[in-house]
Motif scaffolding. Structure first.
Motif, short mmCIF file in Angstrom:
data_model
loop_
_atom_site.label_atom_id
_atom_site.label_comp_id
_atom_site.label_asym_id
_atom_site.label_seq_id
_atom_site.Cartn_x
_atom_site.Cartn_y
_atom_site.Cartn_z
N LEU A 203 -25.84 24.96 -1.80
CA LEU A 203 -25.61 24.83 -0.59
C LEU A 203 -26.20 23.33 -0.09
O LEU A 203 -27.12 22.98 -0.44
CB LEU A 203 -25.96 25.71 0.63
N PRO A 204 -25.75 22.66 0.93
CA PRO A 204 -26.31 21.41 1.35
C PRO A 204 -27.59 21.72 1.87
O PRO A 204 -28.04 22.55 2.37
CB PRO A 204 -25.16 21.03 2.40
N ASP A 205 -28.42 20.67 1.81
CA ASP A 205 -29.88 20.72 2.18
C ASP A 205 -29.68 20.36 3.83
O ASP A 205 -28.68 19.96 4.43
CB ASP A 205 -30.72 19.52 1.68
N GLU A 206 -30.78 20.02 4.67
CA GLU A 206 -30.94 19.94 5.97
C GLU A 206 -30.07 18.72 6.26
O GLU A 206 -29.41 18.65 7.13
CB GLU A 206 -32.29 19.76 6.44
N ASP A 207 -30.40 17.70 5.41
CA ASP A 207 -29.72 16.35 5.88
C ASP A 207 -28.10 16.56 5.66
O ASP A 207 -27.57 15.81 6.30
CB ASP A 207 -30.29 15.30 4.91
N GLY A 208 -27.75 17.24 4.40
CA GLY A 208 -26.38 17.47 4.46
C GLY A 208 -25.63 18.18 5.29
O GLY A 208 -24.64 17.80 5.57
N TYR A 209 -26.27 19.38 5.64
CA TYR A 209 -25.84 19.91 6.78
C TYR A 209 -25.72 19.10 8.10
O TYR A 209 -24.52 18.97 8.71
CB TYR A 209 -26.67 21.15 7.35
N ALA A 210 -26.59 18.18 8.38
CA ALA A 210 -26.45 17.11 9.69
C ALA A 210 -25.19 16.21 9.38
O ALA A 210 -24.68 15.99 10.37
CB ALA A 210 -27.87 16.59 9.63
N ASN A 211 -25.07 15.73 8.27
CA ASN A 211 -24.00 14.51 8.02
C ASN A 211 -22.76 15.32 8.03
O ASN A 211 -21.78 14.99 8.70
CB ASN A 211 -24.26 14.25 6.40
N ILE A 212 -22.70 16.60 7.55
CA ILE A 212 -21.27 17.31 7.45
C ILE A 212 -21.15 17.75 9.05
O ILE A 212 -19.97 17.38 9.49
CB ILE A 212 -21.56 18.68 6.94
N TYR A 213 -21.92 17.96 9.98
CA TYR A 213 -21.64 18.44 11.10
C TYR A 213 -21.31 17.26 12.07
O TYR A 213 -20.27 17.09 12.80
CB TYR A 213 -22.94 19.05 11.92
N LEU A 214 -22.04 16.06 12.15
CA LEU A 214 -21.88 14.88 12.61
C LEU A 214 -20.51 14.35 12.30
O LEU A 214 -19.68 13.68 13.32
CB LEU A 214 -22.95 13.69 12.72
N GLU A 215 -20.19 14.34 10.85
CA GLU A 215 -19.18 13.82 10.61
C GLU A 215 -17.66 14.53 11.23
O GLU A 215 -16.71 14.23 11.71
CB GLU A 215 -18.76 13.52 9.22
N THR A 216 -17.93 16.00 11.42
CA THR A 216 -17.01 16.55 11.88
C THR A 216 -16.66 16.44 13.34
O THR A 216 -15.48 16.38 13.71
CB THR A 216 -17.38 18.28 11.79
N VAL A 217 -17.94 16.35 14.17
CA VAL A 217 -17.64 15.93 15.38
C VAL A 217 -17.04 14.65 15.86
O VAL A 217 -16.00 14.39 16.56
CB VAL A 217 -18.97 15.88 16.13
N GLU A 218 -17.19 13.62 14.88
CA GLU A 218 -16.57 12.22 15.03
C GLU A 218 -15.04 12.32 14.72
O GLU A 218 -14.36 11.99 15.60
CB GLU A 218 -17.34 11.27 14.12
N ARG A 219 -14.72 13.19 13.59
CA ARG A 219 -13.35 13.00 13.34
C ARG A 219 -12.54 13.90 13.93
O ARG A 219 -11.36 13.60 14.44
CB ARG A 219 -13.59 13.62 11.71
N LEU A 220 -13.15 15.12 14.57
CA LEU A 220 -12.31 16.01 15.49
C LEU A 220 -12.11 15.08 16.90
O LEU A 220 -11.05 15.22 17.52
CB LEU A 220 -12.77 17.24 15.81
#
Length: 364
Positions: A203-220
């Motif tokens: 699974l993603p590490d803490e930074d990986g989760y953060a990047n996934i979340y922020l990219e989701t917010v921006e793209r949506l």
């Protein structure tokens, strides 16, 4: 005042390996007995208050659409107690959805469907143990729209094993190409005693989760889905009214095993026991909190929302002033929150560490 109604439908065809929601294997006889128990309980609560009305109704699960016939019967029973402009939601699994079910629900005043899509990538869907593929998911959404549902939600799972930036972009493009008005984006959480908890998942590490979340917010956001809560995004006017009730600390009645309620000033919960629920005259509920809605609870829920909490209400209801709250902000990095003369709210970065930030802002 109108209240919300949550009805838990604890039946699935099979259990997803990451899920710890209460559910059992579907069979039609038990489902029918369950429907009778739900109606019996509803009659009990309604008999205690002839003025009780619901302006949001939510059938969650489990896989509620499996019981579409029973849901139609329940809707017939409670129709006199539903506000004319009520939002009525049924959760659905794409592989359990057909035109007959959708059209029947529509004629019984259900006006919102929430699909567990999870991903637009077939490899990720297999990794999650889902029974549908991306085509089945898309066809189900389009079928619902054709049946007259114009308020449709879809779930995205973030942090899936094997998920990459490219597959996340693929999923967001897939979701936003469908006639959805609402998207919920949840981080995969490994719950104890689920099959996933016994596997060695990458699974993603803490930074990986953060990047996934922020990219989701921006793209949506770029696609017109405004973030209005930590995990929820909507086109203008399509925010989930029922879920907003939870976050605004408004009352709702929960029916069924594992259902929770905030009703008549108390919070109570029903045990995770289908048999006990069916066999009891009134659902066996345990009071979990008698004094509800204090500042800490209210602020914690409001700060999950992009609208945040308003200083005026905090002072009038709880005696907590704007200065009291802003003093706490000295302990929080500037990029985790935003404030103006009337409100304070968290930024997307703040939502990533919401537990810590909310803990500081509610410690007054």
């Amino acid at each position: 005042m109108n209240k919300g109604l949550y009805i838990h439908i604890p039946f699935c065809l099979s259990k997803c390996p990451y899920c710890d929601f209460y559910s059992v294997a579907f069979d039609s006889d038990t489902a029918n007995r369950y429907k009778d128990a739900v109606i019996r309980n509803l009659r009990c609560y309604l008999s205690q208050d002839e003025n009780l009305r619901f302006d949001t109704v939510y059938f969650g699960g489990g896989t509620p659409i499996l019981l579409w016939r029973e849901i139609c019967d329940i809707m017939d029973e409670i129709q006199p107690y539903i506000a004319s402009d009520a939002e009525i939601t049924v959760e659905a699994n794409p592989c359990c959805t057909d035109e007959n079910a959708l059209c029947s629900l529509k004629t019984h005043n259900v006006n919102r469907i929430s699909f567990g899509l999870q991903s637009g990538n077939d490899n990720e869907l297999k990794a999650l143990g889902r029974k549908h593929n991306s085509k089945v998911g898309a066809d189900a959404v389009k079928m619902a729209y054709k049946a007259g549902f114009y308020n449709i939600s879809g779930d995205i799972m973030l942090g899936i094993p094997l998920q990459t930036s490219d597959s996340l972009i693929e999923t967001i493009s897939y979701m936003t190409s469908l006639p959805l008005s609402h998207i919920s984006a949840y981080m995969l959480k490994i719950e104890p005693d689920t099959p996933f908890s016994k596997r060695h998942l990458i699974l993603p590490d803490e930074d990986g989760y953060a990047n996934i979340y922020l990219e989701t917010v921006e793209r949506l956001s770029d696609k017109g889905f405004r973030q209005y809560e930590i995990s929820n995004f909507a086109k203008t006017g399509a925010e989930s009214r029922h879920n907003l009730r939870y976050w605004r600390c408004e009352e709702y009645l929960g029916i069924g095993p594992a259902a929770h309620s905030y009703f008549n000033g108390e919070r109570f919960a029903v045990g995770r026991d289908l048999r006990a629920f069916i066999e009891s005259e009134v659902q066996p509920a345990i009071i979990t909190e008698r004094e509800c809605g204090d500042y800490e609870e209210w602020a914690m829920l409001k700060l999950r929302l992009s609208e945040g909490l308003d200083f005026d209400t905090a002072e009038k209801r709880f005696g907590v002033t704007k200065d009291d709250i802003l003093k706490k902000c000295r302990l929080i990095p500037d990029d985790l929150y935003k404030t103006d003369d009337k409100t304070i709210s968290l930024t997307p970065k703040g939502f990533l560490v919401s537990n810590a930030v909310i803990g500081i802002l509610t410690d007054i």
